[in-house]
Design a protein around this motif. Structure first.
Motif, PDB file in Angstrom:
ATOM      1  N   SER A   1       4.689  33.477  34.272  1.00  0.00           N
ATOM      2  CA  SER A   1       4.131  32.385  33.582  1.00  0.00           C
ATOM      3  C   SER A   1       4.772  31.116  34.053  1.00  0.00           C
ATOM      4  O   SER A   1       5.204  31.187  35.083  1.00  0.00           O
ATOM      5  CB  SER A   1       4.520  32.591  32.155  1.00  0.00           C
ATOM      6  OG  SER A   1       4.001  31.538  31.380  1.00  0.00           O
ATOM      7  N   ASP A   2       4.386  30.057  33.513  1.00  0.00           N
ATOM      8  CA  ASP A   2       4.836  28.844  34.084  1.00  0.00           C
ATOM      9  C   ASP A   2       5.465  28.151  32.397  1.00  0.00           C
ATOM     10  O   ASP A   2       5.359  28.496  31.481  1.00  0.00           O
ATOM     11  CB  ASP A   2       3.845  27.538  34.561  1.00  0.00           C
ATOM     12  CG  ASP A   2       3.821  28.160  36.078  1.00  0.00           C
ATOM     13  OD1 ASP A   2       4.696  28.503  36.548  1.00  0.00           O
ATOM     14  OD2 ASP A   2       2.634  27.474  36.491  1.00  0.00           O
TER      15      ASP A   2
ATOM     16  N   VAL B   1      -3.760  37.214  31.405  1.00  0.00           N
ATOM     17  CA  VAL B   1      -3.678  36.187  30.356  1.00  0.00           C
ATOM     18  C   VAL B   1      -4.523  35.202  30.163  1.00  0.00           C
ATOM     19  O   VAL B   1      -4.105  34.309  30.953  1.00  0.00           O
ATOM     20  CB  VAL B   1      -2.163  36.055  29.992  1.00  0.00           C
ATOM     21  CG1 VAL B   1      -1.974  35.362  28.573  1.00  0.00           C
ATOM     22  CG2 VAL B   1      -1.303  37.487  29.779  1.00  0.00           C
ATOM     23  N   PRO B   2      -5.586  35.044  29.777  1.00  0.00           N
ATOM     24  CA  PRO B   2      -6.391  33.813  29.615  1.00  0.00           C
ATOM     25  C   PRO B   2      -5.678  32.845  29.401  1.00  0.00           C
ATOM     26  O   PRO B   2      -4.821  32.707  28.425  1.00  0.00           O
ATOM     27  CB  PRO B   2      -7.594  34.062  28.961  1.00  0.00           C
ATOM     28  CG  PRO B   2      -7.575  35.568  28.789  1.00  0.00           C
ATOM     29  CD  PRO B   2      -6.283  36.070  29.064  1.00  0.00           C
ATOM     30  N   ALA B   3      -5.822  31.549  30.191  1.00  0.00           N
ATOM     31  CA  ALA B   3      -4.882  30.129  30.138  1.00  0.00           C
ATOM     32  C   ALA B   3      -6.091  28.915  29.333  1.00  0.00           C
ATOM     33  O   ALA B   3      -7.085  29.084  29.833  1.00  0.00           O
ATOM     34  CB  ALA B   3      -4.560  29.953  31.431  1.00  0.00           C
TER      35      ALA B   3
ATOM     36  N   PRO C   1      -4.807  33.314  38.215  1.00  0.00           N
ATOM     37  CA  PRO C   1      -4.440  33.601  36.715  1.00  0.00           C
ATOM     38  C   PRO C   1      -3.238  33.836  36.439  1.00  0.00           C
ATOM     39  O   PRO C   1      -2.118  34.134  37.407  1.00  0.00           O
ATOM     40  CB  PRO C   1      -5.541  34.655  36.274  1.00  0.00           C
ATOM     41  CG  PRO C   1      -5.494  35.365  37.853  1.00  0.00           C
ATOM     42  CD  PRO C   1      -5.151  34.481  38.775  1.00  0.00           C
ATOM     43  N   TYR C   2      -2.598  33.645  35.127  1.00  0.00           N
ATOM     44  CA  TYR C   2      -1.166  34.241  34.655  1.00  0.00           C
ATOM     45  C   TYR C   2      -1.337  35.923  34.313  1.00  0.00           C
ATOM     46  O   TYR C   2      -2.248  36.166  33.836  1.00  0.00           O
ATOM     47  CB  TYR C   2      -0.795  33.256  33.726  1.00  0.00           C
ATOM     48  CG  TYR C   2      -0.547  31.753  33.971  1.00  0.00           C
ATOM     49  CD1 TYR C   2       0.526  31.718  34.725  1.00  0.00           C
ATOM     50  CD2 TYR C   2      -1.479  31.209  33.976  1.00  0.00           C
ATOM     51  CE1 TYR C   2       0.796  30.399  35.231  1.00  0.00           C
ATOM     52  CE2 TYR C   2      -1.296  29.823  34.152  1.00  0.00           C
ATOM     53  CZ  TYR C   2       0.044  29.385  35.036  1.00  0.00           C
ATOM     54  OH  TYR C   2       0.040  28.299  35.487  1.00  0.00           O
ATOM     55  N   VAL C   3      -0.628  36.474  35.113  1.00  0.00           N
ATOM     56  CA  VAL C   3      -0.661  38.005  35.015  1.00  0.00           C
ATOM     57  C   VAL C   3       0.694  38.662  34.485  1.00  0.00           C
ATOM     58  O   VAL C   3       1.722  37.936  34.760  1.00  0.00           O
ATOM     59  CB  VAL C   3      -1.094  38.667  36.458  1.00  0.00           C
ATOM     60  CG1 VAL C   3      -2.546  38.080  36.731  1.00  0.00           C
ATOM     61  CG2 VAL C   3      -0.022  38.190  37.418  1.00  0.00           C
ATOM     62  N   VAL C   4       0.403  39.953  34.043  1.00  0.00           N
ATOM     63  CA  VAL C   4       1.519  40.709  33.669  1.00  0.00           C
ATOM     64  C   VAL C   4       1.299  42.101  34.842  1.00  0.00           C
ATOM     65  O   VAL C   4       0.298  42.617  35.036  1.00  0.00           O
ATOM     66  CB  VAL C   4       1.288  41.541  32.270  1.00  0.00           C
ATOM     67  CG1 VAL C   4       2.481  42.536  32.192  1.00  0.00           C
ATOM     68  CG2 VAL C   4       1.503  40.278  31.404  1.00  0.00           C
ATOM     69  N   VAL C   5       2.343  42.273  35.610  1.00  0.00           N
ATOM     70  CA  VAL C   5       2.466  43.176  36.720  1.00  0.00           C
ATOM     71  C   VAL C   5       3.698  43.998  36.517  1.00  0.00           C
ATOM     72  O   VAL C   5       4.779  43.568  35.917  1.00  0.00           O
ATOM     73  CB  VAL C   5       2.412  42.486  37.912  1.00  0.00           C
ATOM     74  CG1 VAL C   5       0.801  42.012  38.185  1.00  0.00           C
ATOM     75  CG2 VAL C   5       3.391  41.489  38.329  1.00  0.00           C
TER      76      VAL C   5
END
Length: 715
Positions: free
Chosen positions: A516-517, A549-551, A614-618
């Motif tokens: 994230s930021d 994760v939609p921003a 996009p912001y992602v979970v990995v």
């Protein structure tokens, strides 16, 4: 009646007689054993015992005073500025420090700065650490890259069985006893070493302290400064029973140890016998190793060489150090030996505090200086790095970008105490980076994300102390021990955004990470939702999946955060929320397909497209960010390309969302918008990135290059 000229002749004779007496005093009043010698014992340099001294007596400690002086005062003054014969400028000096935990790891950095500031000799630091301190300090010294400094680590766990039988009331615990057993872990070839507590600050070159080894007699094995309080006199309070000591005793915050002599005296047996005997009546040590050192010296006073008081000015709660520093010409070492540390009550504490704060906020990169005239021992990679930097053309338009890419930043991981969460198979750590101007986001982020976080902060040395105070005084942040803060020290004109992300990512401890930021606030339920989704989707490290994760964003500083997707859609329809950067950079998130997300009830797959970020979970072992991207632009885009090139599947989560809050534009984005040169340099970095992709992925990377060329043609 005397002849007229006789008084003049007698006066002249008296003056001549006085002159002869003075000359005779200088010629014959010296120590008859004195010889001219150099540091190595050769002829040539006058030894300090050749200096003219008054008639003296001994106080039984090897310290002398004039007949009308207080011995304590003489020890402070006469030894405060002895005639020192310094060792050769390139001789290696050895320093041993016991360091355990997060707070001591911060203290040792300030100590090291003060050492490096004044030193003119190579240093070998022997650090006896626990696992926490070693992890922190190995990273710090590797990235500090100071010439002519060697650092060796020793496992404190090996020493614990040797001292665990000693009850200790001191807050330092077992680590406070380890100086007693240093000979058992330091190299047998090491003859002499200076041992320091982490809470001391130097205001002089440590080589002057090292030179005091030459003042030891043949039987002296340890050099110590007298304790500057009445602790060992036993009169601080009713029923106060300190350990035995010679007079006021000695303080062990600064020790000169002659290791080979120590072994020859049977030190191990000596201190153990003494400690066991005293523990029969005293039950425990109050001042850790210091009590046992003093009990041994009480029995064997010939072992100690008293050091000048200026080499350990002790600022304890009951200090009498004023008797030293009000008379001494200059102070050498300040010792914050009160549990209150810098908050100790002392009428001169502000003076000493300012000296300490000077080094606390001092820019550590300025200490990366060579020792001229000495064969420098450069850290691994330092010479190659220097060569690469010298080959850069300062007139080249993108010089700043090239220089920033080659910069090695000092890194202090886990800057504050950290308690990692217990291992869980689906746990997620939020990973982000920030600078001082985003510090105000931390409290809100902690309220939204109850899980572990790994945050990299880009700070100056002085800002790092401001950050420390900010966390300690925040009711929200001070309670969160599952947030790991990693300080990357500022160096260079451009923000090293991807280097910061890599630092935070490398320190995440959970199986999955949410990239994230800092200016985004996740949905209140996102942490639990992500863990449940990972479990339901049966993800594991073998399945390359990036959960999107939609921003969204709001332009309002005062904003009621939605508690659910339904509330978010209401705000979106009312114009209080927008999809992220829809008006400036729609291609950055268009592949998320927000229209589909509105109605989605299950995760859905999307394809990569040009400029998607996009912001992602990995998984935690995902590819790292490309550090060549500094400043503003394309730093996340390049990472998403890397994920796609490694065949990660992008799955959009239907109930997940994160919202960007408004803030003033950063310096880097302002430069991007206003400078054509800045944008041209970014374009050059993109092209280099694609060339590297082609080398690594071959024809599979062609689609990324095609997308880049199409974007350039549209521009």
């Amino acid at each position: 009646m005397l002849p007229r000229g006789r008084p003049r002749a007698m006066g002249a004779a008296v003056l001549l007689l006085l002159l002869l007496l003075v000359v005779g005093f200088f010629l014959f009043g010296r120590d008859p054993d004195c010889k001219r010698r150099s540091w190595a014992g050769e002829e040539g340099t006058l030894c300090d015992r050749c200096l003219l001294t008054p008639r003296v007596f001994s106080d039984g400690l090897g310290t002398t005073a004039t007949l009308d002086e207080d011995p304590y005062r003489s020890r402070n003054l006469s030894a405060s500025s002895p005639q020192l014969l310094l060792p050769p400028k390139c001789e290696m000096l050895h320093v041993a420090i016991v360091c355990a935990g997060y707070n001591s790891s911060r203290e040792i950095i300030t100590l090291t700065k003060s050492l490096l500031f004044y030193r003119k000799n190579p240093l070998h630091l022997h650090l006896i650490t626990d696992a926490v301190a070693r992890n922190i300090l190995e990273t710090l010294f590797r990235t500090w890259m100071v010439p002519a400094v060697v650092v060796s680590f020793y496992d404190a766990e090996e020493l614990k069985p040797l001292v665990s039988w000693i009850p200790n009331k001191h807050y330092s615990g077992l680590y406070g006893l380890m100086k007693l057993v240093l000979p058992s872990i330091l190299p047998p070839s090491l003859a002499r070493v200076i041992v320091l507590d982490t809470d001391v600050t130097f205001s002089s070159d440590i080589v002057e302290l090292w030179a005091l080894f030459d003042h030891f007699s043949d039987k002296q094995v340890v050099g110590l400064v007298e304790n500057q309080s009445d602790w060992y006199l036993g009169n601080l309070w009713k029923n106060h029973r300190p350990w035995p000591a010679l007079g006021r005793g000695f303080n062990t915050g600064v020790i000169l140890l002659w290791l080979d002599r120590l072994q020859q005296t049977g030190w191990e047996q000596m201190w153990k016998v003494t400690a066991k005997r005293e523990l029969l009546t005293l039950m425990a040590t109050s001042l850790a190793d210091q009590d046992i050192f003093n009990a041994v010296i009480k029995e064997h006073p010939h072992l100690v060489h008293p050091l000048p008081c200026v080499w350990n000015v002790q600022l304890s709660d009951h200090t009498r150090a004023e008797r030293c520093y009000l008379e001494a010409a200059d102070l050498k070492v300040i010792h914050w030996n009160s549990p209150k540390k810098l908050r100790v009550k002392n009428k001169h504490a502000e003076f000493f505090r300012n000296l300490h704060l000077t080094f606390l906020g001092y820019d550590g990169k300025l200490l990366r200086r060579e020792l001229f005239g000495c064969p420098n021992q450069f850290p691994p990679g330092a010479e190659q790095l220097q060569q690469a930097l010298t080959q850069l053309d300062e007139e080249e338009p993108c010089f700043e970008f090239r220089q920033q890419q080659l910069t090695v930043h000092r890194v202090h991981i886990t800057f504050l105490p950290h308690q990692p969460p217990p291992p869980q198979p689906h746990d997620v750590t939020l990973v982000a980076q920030l600078s001082m101007d985003r510090l105000q986001m931390l409290e809100a982020l902690c309220r939204h994300w109850p899980g572990p976080m790994s945050l990299a902060l880009y700070l100056t040395d002085e800002e790092a102390q401001q950050f420390l105070h900010f966390v300690e005084t925040s009711p929200v942040l001070s309670m969160r021990k599952d947030v790991a803060y990693h300080v990357v020290y500022r160096d260079g004109p451009l923000y090293p955004v991807n280097q910061l992300r890599n630092v935070a990512l490398a320190q995440a401890l959970t199986p999955y990470v949410f990239l994230s930021d800092i200016d985004f606030l996740p949905a209140y339920s996102l942490y639990d939702y992500l863990r449940a989704s990972i479990e339901q989707l049966e993800l594991d490290s073998r399945r390359k999946t990036a959960l999107v994760v939609p921003a969204f964003e709001t332009l309002h500083y005062r904003f009621s955060f939605p508690n659910s997707k339904a509330e978010l859609l209401t705000l979106l329809d009312a114009g209080s929320l927008h999809t992220f950067r829809y008006h400036e950079w729609p291609q950055g998130h268009s592949s998320t397909d927000y229209s589909r997300w509105r109605e989605a009830q299950a995760p859905y797959s999307v394809q990569w497209s040009a400029d998607y970020e996009p912001y992602v979970v990995v998984p935690r072992d995902c590819p790292r960010y490309d550090p060549r991207f500094v400043g503003f632009g394309w730093n996340k885009v390049a990472h998403i390309i890397e994920l796609d090139a490694q065949e990660y599947e992008f799955l959009v989560l239907p109930e997940a969302f994160s919202i960007h809050l408004p803030h003033a534009p950063s310096l880097d984005i302002s430069r991007f918008r206003s400078s054509p040169t800045y944008r041209n340099c970014l374009q050059a970095l993109k092209e280099e990135f694609h060339q590297d992709l082609s080398r690594r992925y071959g024809s599979a990377a062609l689609k990324y290059l095609t997308a880049l060329q199409q974007a350039r043609s549209r521009a």
